[in-house]
Design a protein around this motif. Structure first.
Motif, PDB file in Angstrom:
ATOM      1  N   THR A  69       0.820  -1.220   0.000  1.00  0.00           N
ATOM      2  CA  THR A  69       0.000   0.000   0.000  1.00  0.00           C
ATOM      3  C   THR A  69       0.848   1.263   0.000  1.00  0.00           C
ATOM      4  OG1 THR A  69      -0.198  -0.142   2.412  1.00  0.00           O
ATOM      5  CG2 THR A  69      -2.026  -1.043   1.096  1.00  0.00           C
ATOM      6  N   GLY A  70       2.077   1.221   0.506  1.00  0.00           N
ATOM      7  CA  GLY A  70       2.946   2.397   0.480  1.00  0.00           C
ATOM      8  C   GLY A  70       3.336   2.769  -0.939  1.00  0.00           C
ATOM      9  N   THR A  71       3.790   1.789  -1.703  1.00  0.00           N
ATOM     10  CA  THR A  71       4.141   2.029  -3.105  1.00  0.00           C
ATOM     11  C   THR A  71       2.900   2.405  -3.899  1.00  0.00           C
ATOM     12  OG1 THR A  71       5.993   0.475  -2.961  1.00  0.00           O
ATOM     13  CG2 THR A  71       5.168   0.996  -5.166  1.00  0.00           C
ATOM     14  N   ALA A  72       1.832   1.647  -3.712  1.00  0.00           N
ATOM     15  CA  ALA A  72       0.590   1.907  -4.457  1.00  0.00           C
ATOM     16  C   ALA A  72       0.017   3.283  -4.145  1.00  0.00           C
ATOM     17  CB  ALA A  72      -0.438   0.819  -4.139  1.00  0.00           C
ATOM     18  N   SER A  73       0.241   3.757  -2.914  1.00  0.00           N
ATOM     19  CA  SER A  73      -0.350   5.034  -2.515  1.00  0.00           C
ATOM     20  C   SER A  73       0.168   6.199  -3.341  1.00  0.00           C
ATOM     21  CB  SER A  73      -0.110   5.301  -1.029  1.00  0.00           C
ATOM     22  OG  SER A  73       1.256   5.592  -0.788  1.00  0.00           O
ATOM     23  N   SER A 164       5.527  10.989  10.097  1.00  0.00           N
ATOM     24  CA  SER A 164       4.852  10.853  11.384  1.00  0.00           C
ATOM     25  C   SER A 164       3.817   9.740  11.277  1.00  0.00           C
ATOM     26  CB  SER A 164       4.185  12.167  11.805  1.00  0.00           C
ATOM     27  OG  SER A 164       3.120  12.481  10.932  1.00  0.00           O
ATOM     28  N   HIS A 165       3.307   9.295  12.411  1.00  0.00           N
ATOM     29  CA  HIS A 165       2.341   8.208  12.475  1.00  0.00           C
ATOM     30  C   HIS A 165       1.059   8.723  13.101  1.00  0.00           C
ATOM     31  CE1 HIS A 165       0.433   4.593  14.223  1.00  0.00           C
ATOM     32  NE2 HIS A 165       0.900   4.011  13.135  1.00  0.00           N
ATOM     33  N   THR A 166      -0.060   8.311  12.550  1.00  0.00           N
ATOM     34  CA  THR A 166      -1.354   8.682  13.107  1.00  0.00           C
ATOM     35  C   THR A 166      -2.306   7.497  12.979  1.00  0.00           C
ATOM     36  OG1 THR A 166      -3.217  10.229  12.947  1.00  0.00           O
ATOM     37  CG2 THR A 166      -2.087   9.702  10.907  1.00  0.00           C
ATOM     38  N   GLN A 167      -3.234   7.397  13.882  1.00  0.00           N
ATOM     39  CA  GLN A 167      -4.236   6.327  13.799  1.00  0.00           C
ATOM     40  C   GLN A 167      -5.348   6.685  12.812  1.00  0.00           C
ATOM     41  OE1 GLN A 167      -4.125   3.233  15.097  1.00  0.00           O
ATOM     42  NE2 GLN A 167      -2.094   3.796  15.813  1.00  0.00           N
ATOM     43  N   GLU A 168      -5.537   7.974  12.583  1.00  0.00           N
ATOM     44  CA  GLU A 168      -6.629   8.449  11.723  1.00  0.00           C
ATOM     45  C   GLU A 168      -6.126   8.782  10.325  1.00  0.00           C
ATOM     46  OE1 GLU A 168      -9.762   8.365  12.891  1.00  0.00           O
ATOM     47  OE2 GLU A 168      -8.903   7.611  14.756  1.00  0.00           O
ATOM     48  N   PHE A 169      -6.975   8.541   9.354  1.00  0.00           N
ATOM     49  CA  PHE A 169      -6.698   8.925   7.971  1.00  0.00           C
ATOM     50  C   PHE A 169      -7.061  10.392   7.838  1.00  0.00           C
ATOM     51  CE2 PHE A 169      -8.131   9.139   3.443  1.00  0.00           C
ATOM     52  CZ  PHE A 169      -6.895   8.886   2.862  1.00  0.00           C
ATOM     53  N   ILE A 181       2.632  -0.128   8.686  1.00  0.00           N
ATOM     54  CA  ILE A 181       2.913  -1.561   8.660  1.00  0.00           C
ATOM     55  C   ILE A 181       1.715  -2.353   9.175  1.00  0.00           C
ATOM     56  CG2 ILE A 181       4.044  -1.578  10.931  1.00  0.00           C
ATOM     57  CD1 ILE A 181       5.754  -3.448   8.266  1.00  0.00           C
ATOM     58  N   LYS A 182       1.350  -3.383   8.435  1.00  0.00           N
ATOM     59  CA  LYS A 182       0.222  -4.267   8.745  1.00  0.00           C
ATOM     60  C   LYS A 182      -1.092  -3.507   8.923  1.00  0.00           C
ATOM     61  CE  LYS A 182       3.075  -7.900  10.647  1.00  0.00           C
ATOM     62  NZ  LYS A 182       3.352  -8.781  11.775  1.00  0.00           N
ATOM     63  N   GLY A 183      -1.197  -2.306   8.325  1.00  0.00           N
ATOM     64  CA  GLY A 183      -2.436  -1.536   8.382  1.00  0.00           C
ATOM     65  C   GLY A 183      -2.719  -0.904   9.731  1.00  0.00           C
ATOM     66  N   GLN A 184      -1.708  -0.788  10.563  1.00  0.00           N
ATOM     67  CA  GLN A 184      -1.893  -0.228  11.915  1.00  0.00           C
ATOM     68  C   GLN A 184      -1.696   1.278  11.894  1.00  0.00           C
ATOM     69  OE1 GLN A 184       0.891  -2.580  14.167  1.00  0.00           O
ATOM     70  NE2 GLN A 184      -0.419  -4.380  14.088  1.00  0.00           N
ATOM     71  N   GLY A 185      -2.686   1.986  11.389  1.00  0.00           N
ATOM     72  CA  GLY A 185      -2.633   3.428  11.287  1.00  0.00           C
ATOM     73  C   GLY A 185      -2.078   3.886   9.948  1.00  0.00           C
ATOM     74  N   TYR A 186      -1.567   5.119   9.931  1.00  0.00           N
ATOM     75  CA  TYR A 186      -1.104   5.733   8.697  1.00  0.00           C
ATOM     76  C   TYR A 186       0.200   6.472   8.926  1.00  0.00           C
ATOM     77  CZ  TYR A 186      -5.840   4.764   7.248  1.00  0.00           C
ATOM     78  OH  TYR A 186      -7.007   4.118   6.959  1.00  0.00           O
ATOM     79  N   TYR A 187       1.044   6.465   7.893  1.00  0.00           N
ATOM     80  CA  TYR A 187       2.230   7.310   7.872  1.00  0.00           C
ATOM     81  C   TYR A 187       1.879   8.530   7.032  1.00  0.00           C
ATOM     82  CZ  TYR A 187       4.867   3.216   9.432  1.00  0.00           C
ATOM     83  OH  TYR A 187       5.340   2.136  10.145  1.00  0.00           O
ATOM     84  N   GLN A 188       2.385   9.678   7.462  1.00  0.00           N
ATOM     85  CA  GLN A 188       2.218  10.886   6.632  1.00  0.00           C
ATOM     86  C   GLN A 188       3.502  11.671   6.616  1.00  0.00           C
ATOM     87  OE1 GLN A 188      -1.155  12.953   8.241  1.00  0.00           O
ATOM     88  NE2 GLN A 188      -0.330  13.056  10.273  1.00  0.00           N
TER      89      GLN A 188
END
Length: 188
Positions: A69-73, A164-169, A181-188
Motif C-alpha cells: 500500500t505504500g508504493t501503491a499510494s 509521522s504516524h497517526t491512527q486516523e486517515f 505496517i500491517k495496516g496499523q494506522g497511517y504514515y504521513q
C-alpha cells in the motif's frame, strides 16, 4: 502532465481517497503510463502486467503479483481507505485493473521465495519467508519504531522525509499518506 491526470488530481474526491496531497509531476508513474499508451501503442497492446519495481521483485522471487500500500499510494490510483484500486481513476486513465497487482499492507507474509533461478541470481535460498516491504522512508519509520518509541522520524534517501504516524486517515495538502505496517494506522 497529461490533461487526464491533471483532471484526476483536481477532482475534489482525489485527495480524500488517495491521500496524495502533492501536485502531479511529469515524472509520475501515471504520466509515464499514459505516454506509453499514446506513443508506444504496439508495446502497450502487448502489456500483460503493470508492475512497480517492488511488485516486480516480489513477482520474480515468489511468483505472486502483490503491491504494498505504500508504493501503491503514490501511484494516484489507490483508494487508500478501501485498500483497493480506485475505479474512477482507472476509468479516467483507461487502465484495466487486471493489469495491476493485488494490494496488501507492508509486513504481510507473501509466501516463500520459490523461483529458483531468480533466487540463485540474487544469492538467496528458496524456501525462506518473503515479507512484503514498502518504500524506503516508510521502512525507516518501522525501524525507528514510529508510533511507539518515536512521534516522528527523519529519513535521508533520494529525498529528505519527515514521517509521522497517526491512527486516523487525515489527508491534507503538501503531505502524502500511506498505510502503516500491517495496516496499523497511517504514515504521513
Amino acid at each position: 502532465v497529461y490533461p487526464e491526470i491533471q483532471d484526476l488530481w483536481n477532482q475534489p474526491s482525489f485527495l480524500a481517497s488517495t491521500g496524495i496531497g502533492i501536485n502531479c509531476s511529469v515524472n509520475s508513474c501515471l504520466n509515464k503510463l499514459l505516454w506509453f499508451q499514446k506513443n508506444q501503442t504496439a508495446i502497450w497492446k502487448k502489456t500483460a502486467f503493470l508492475l512497480s519495481l517492488p511488485d516486480y521483485l516480489t513477482f520474480c522471487l515468489t511468483g505472486v503479483r502483490l503491491c504494498d500500500t505504500g508504493t501503491a499510494s503514490l501511484l494516484g490510483i489507490l483508494d487508500l481507505k478501501k485498500k483497493s484500486w480506485n475505479k474512477d481513476s482507472l476509468m479516467a486513465l483507461q487502465l484495466d485493473e487486471s493489469l495491476l497487482s493485488q494490494i496488501d499492507f507492508p509486513g504481510t507474509l507473501v509466501g516463500e521465495i520459490s523461483i529458483k533461478k531468480t533466487a540463485q541470481t540474487a544469492g538467496l535460498p528458496t524456501g525462506i519467508p518473503f515479507i512484503l516491504g514498502s518504500l524506503d522512508h516508510y521502512m525507516a519509520a518501522v525501524g525507528a519504531d514510529l508510533g511507539e518509541a518515536a512521534q516522528a522520524t527523519i529519513s535521508l534517501g533520494t529525498v529528505v522525509a519527515c514521517v509521522s504516524h497517526t491512527q486516523e486517515f487525515y489527508p491534507q495538502r503538501n503531505i502524502c499518506v500511506a498505510s502503516a505496517i500491517k495496516g496499523q494506522g497511517y504514515y504521513q
